[in-house]
Design an enzyme around this catalytic site. Structure first.
Site, PDB file in Angstrom:
ATOM      1  N   CYS A   2      -1.012  -2.515 -18.044  1.00  0.00           N
ATOM      2  CA  CYS A   2      -1.397  -1.517 -19.056  1.00  0.00           C
ATOM      3  C   CYS A   2      -2.881  -1.180 -18.965  1.00  0.00           C
ATOM      4  CB  CYS A   2      -1.161  -2.059 -20.450  1.00  0.00           C
ATOM      5  SG  CYS A   2       0.414  -2.843 -20.684  1.00  0.00           S
ATOM      6  N   LYS A 591       4.903   1.737   1.089  1.00  0.00           N
ATOM      7  CA  LYS A 591       4.978   0.667   0.082  1.00  0.00           C
ATOM      8  C   LYS A 591       6.406   0.517  -0.434  1.00  0.00           C
ATOM      9  CE  LYS A 591       3.134  -2.375  -2.759  1.00  0.00           C
ATOM     10  NZ  LYS A 591       2.827  -3.688  -2.169  1.00  0.00           N
TER      11      LYS A 591
HETATM   12  O1  M6R Z   1       9.558  -3.561  -2.975  1.00  0.00           O
HETATM   13  P1  M6R Z   1      10.263  -4.621  -2.197  1.00  0.00           P
HETATM   14  O2  M6R Z   1       9.840  -5.999  -2.555  1.00  0.00           O
HETATM   15  O3  M6R Z   1      11.770  -4.502  -2.291  1.00  0.00           O
HETATM   16  O4  M6R Z   1       9.870  -4.372  -0.686  1.00  0.00           O
HETATM   17  C1  M6R Z   1      10.481  -5.095   0.355  1.00  0.00           C
HETATM   18  C2  M6R Z   1       9.671  -4.967   1.627  1.00  0.00           C
HETATM   19  O5  M6R Z   1       9.639  -3.643   2.069  1.00  0.00           O
HETATM   20  C3  M6R Z   1       8.229  -5.458   1.418  1.00  0.00           C
HETATM   21  O6  M6R Z   1       8.211  -6.761   0.937  1.00  0.00           O
HETATM   22  C4  M6R Z   1       7.431  -5.418   2.738  1.00  0.00           C
HETATM   23  O7  M6R Z   1       7.977  -6.344   3.630  1.00  0.00           O
HETATM   24  C5  M6R Z   1       5.957  -5.703   2.433  1.00  0.00           C
HETATM   25  N1  M6R Z   1       5.186  -4.512   2.598  1.00  0.00           N
HETATM   26  C6  M6R Z   1       5.374  -6.752   3.300  1.00  0.00           C
HETATM   27  O8  M6R Z   1       4.044  -6.985   2.961  1.00  0.00           O
END
Ligand code: M6R
Length: 596
Positions: A2, A591
């Site tokens: 927030c 991301k």
């Molecule tokens: O949002 P999420 O946790 O589902 O994302 C899964 C992966 O895409 C994510 O953890 C990715 O491996 C990271 N960018 C690694 O640092």
């Protein structure tokens, strides 16, 4: 996470556009609801709020038209209590005489709400920001002035938060800081306060920094800082800030990745507070305890947390659980899935398509759906029967860091509760994370040149640290673009050992219980020319055998894996920067992966 902003002016004006712009500047912190309140010269309170983006809420509620002498904006990042109009902030007191908003978590919110209802107050939401307002109302009703009422409320409200409040019939706003960010500022004909510098900088560069345990009384023509403890005025100099907006958002760090790595002690603390204080953990654990089969489903970093979760559940609760990559869940377990089975779906974003595909398929088979999610209001949160929030705030950097740590913390808390253990072991974790980050900072910088030109590496772990080796390797790949393979250390001799020649880098991650295995692994590869790096607690045998050592503080074996990931995050970061890359936005990556 927030954010709050408040402003007091010397003459009534259209405050709406100022509040909307402040909201936009806070939006990088992440949010699901927005609210604005103004108090005019006629002392009427005008409050408008809703779920949605700043621009949409501003348009739907004509916020630009709001006029007043005093105003506040709040962006809410839901933790517990769904994103809704009622839970959006600011909140009124029972009689509509005061309006206030907070940033952070009041961990005794449930108990306080029950007290306020019993005392005859009108409680309209489940949000803890409303508790802040009633906590002040309670003492105003007893006849105290605002400063003293706020000082009393401060003691009643447990947790880490910052809070701003205004009352009809006065000319000021009050704000206090207790564990969350809060900065005040002075401009020409106004004073203001906000959760961070970016919320204030375009308005003025005259900054007054506040410390925990301080409150500020804002008037149009000046402000005063007071100690909450005794109400005494504090002399605080006004600083002229020259930071750019982007630098201010990064909080003095050159990249979001580094900032988020250093936020880990705080977010772990927040999550531990929350899990201790809420009933959500019990509901979650009761649901998984009765499951026939339990699957822990995620992708990338979130999947690595699932593996550690399975180790914790087996050790602490005798509960077998299957960690599985979301797409492989469809092939490997879905055909045999039944209504007695439960899946914990783990995702920072709550929007990863691979995870949602697995979730929908599991739901169609009648399986129970639990969620571990950072972004509240996400598809995963809504699709879950019960969820636990990761409480990390917005993670801007593409590489997941603080959300991984809190996924591990959440799994440890789940396993402890499922096994009927107390949560005491968690209480040392935030301090240990802090000590680890401080302790490995220089050694990681020193190690980086030795690994600088390497295009192939291995990262090996065992048992509790196996998922950490996978996660360290993923971080290194993701931001340095070098190939780094994470592996169970005992598998290395079953094939990859043949790749080792002079100078080949191998990172060994281990807990105190793995020393014997580490010593053999180091020697097996070092005698073939490998350059070995060990990440473990101090141990003379390791120091004598390895080329480099990144030392972790002594800690309970359950916490050791969470600490071990920290030097790997820092190493990945340092190598990425040394190679001239932007670790926040690695090439080809996004991301949130909302595609198949
Ligand atoms: O949002 P999420 O946790 O589902 O994302 C899964 C992966 O895409 C994510 O953890 C990715 O491996 C990271 N960018 C690694 O640092």
């Amino acid at each position: 996470m927030c954010g709050i902003f408040g402003i007091v002016t010397t003459r009534e004006q259209q405050l709406g556009p100022i509040l909307v712009e402040a909201g936009k500047r806070l939006s990088y912190r992440g949010y699901d609801s927005v609210g604005c309140a103004v108090i005019g010269a006629d002392q009427a309170i005008d409050l408008r709020k809703d779920v949605g983006k700043v621009e949409d809420v501003a348009r739907r509620h004509a916020i630009a038209e709001m006029r007043g002498l005093r105003g506040m904006t709040q962006l809410r990042w839901a933790t517990f209590g769904a994103p809704s109009h009622a839970n959006a902030q600011p909140h009124l007191d029972s009689d509509g005489d005061m309006v206030g908003a907070h940033n952070g978590n009041v961990v005794n919110n449930v108990e306080l709400r029950a007290e306020f209802v019993a005392e005859g107050m009108t409680v309209r939401s489940t949000n803890d920001g409303e508790s802040c307002v009633h906590a002040v109302e309670r003492y105003v009703k007893l006849g105290l002035g605002m400063v003293d009422a706020i000082r009393k409320a401060y003691d009643d409200l447990e947790g880490d938060y910052a809070f701003v409040i205004g009352r009809k019939g006065e000319d000021c706003l009050y704000a206090f800081k207790k564990g969350s960010g809060l900065v005040a500022a002075i401009g020409d004909g106004f004073t203001c306060v906000g959760s961070d510098l970016p919320s204030l900088l375009p308005l003025t560069r005259k900054i007054v920094r506040l410390r925990d345990g301080e409150m500020v009384v804002l008037r149009g023509d000046g402000l005063e800082v007071r100690h909450v403890s005794d109400g005494e005025v504090v002399e605080r100099e006004v600083e002229e800030d020259s930071e750019t907006m982007e630098a201010a958002q990064k909080g003095g760090y050159p990249h979001f990745m580094l900032k988020e790595i250093h936020e880990q002690p705080k977010v772990a603390q927040d999550l531990i507070h929350l899990l201790n204080a809420s009933k959500h953990l019990d509901r979650f654990v009761n649901r998984l305890k009765g499951a026939r089969n339990l699957y822990l489903v995620g992708c990338g970093t979130s999947y690595h947390a699932c593996i550690l979760g399975a180790v914790y559940l087996a050790r602490l609760a005798g509960r077998p659980a299957v960690p599985i990559l979301a797409p492989q869940f469809l092939a490997q377990y879905l055909p045999a899935l039944g209504p007695d089975d439960v899946g914990i779906f783990v995702s920072q974003s709550g929007e990863t398509k691979d995870v949602l595909n697995a979730l929908q398929a599991a739901r169609a088979k009648g399986a129970g759906i639990l969620g571990l999610v950072n972004v509240l209001g996400s598809t995963l949160m809504h699709a879950s029967e019960s969820y636990l929030p990761l409480a990390c705030g917005y993670e801007i950097s593409v590489p997941a860091t603080k959300t991984f740590v809190n996924q591990c913390v959440a799994f440890l808390a789940i396993a402890l509760r499922a096994g009927g253990h107390g949560m005491e072991v968690l209480k040392d974790l935030p301090g240990l994370i802090e000590r680890t980050l401080q302790g490995v900072d220089v050694p990681v910088r020193d190690l980086a040149p030795a690994l600088m030109g390497q295009e192939d590496m291995y990262c090996l772990g065992y048992g509790l640290t196996y998922p950490i080796a996978l996660e360290g390797a993923l971080k290194l790949k993701e931001v340095t673009y070098a190939h780094c393979e994470g592996m169970l250390s005992t598998e290395f001799k079953h094939g990859p050992l043949s790749a080792v020649d002079e100078g080949f880098p191998i990172l060994f991650v281990g807990g105190a219980e793995d020393t014997g295995l580490l010593v053999s692994g180091i020697n097996e590869s070092a005698c073939r020319g490998a350059r070995t790096v060990v990440i473990s607690q101090e141990e003379p045998r390791l120091r004598a055998n390895a080329h480099h050592m990144l030392v972790l503080p002594g800690a309970d074996p359950l916490l050791a894996p969470i600490l071990a990931v920290l030097p790997l995050q820092l190493l990945a970061y340092r190598l990425s920067v040394a190679r001239g890359y932007d670790p926040d936005f690695p090439r080809n990556l996004s991301k949130t992966l909302t595609v198949d």
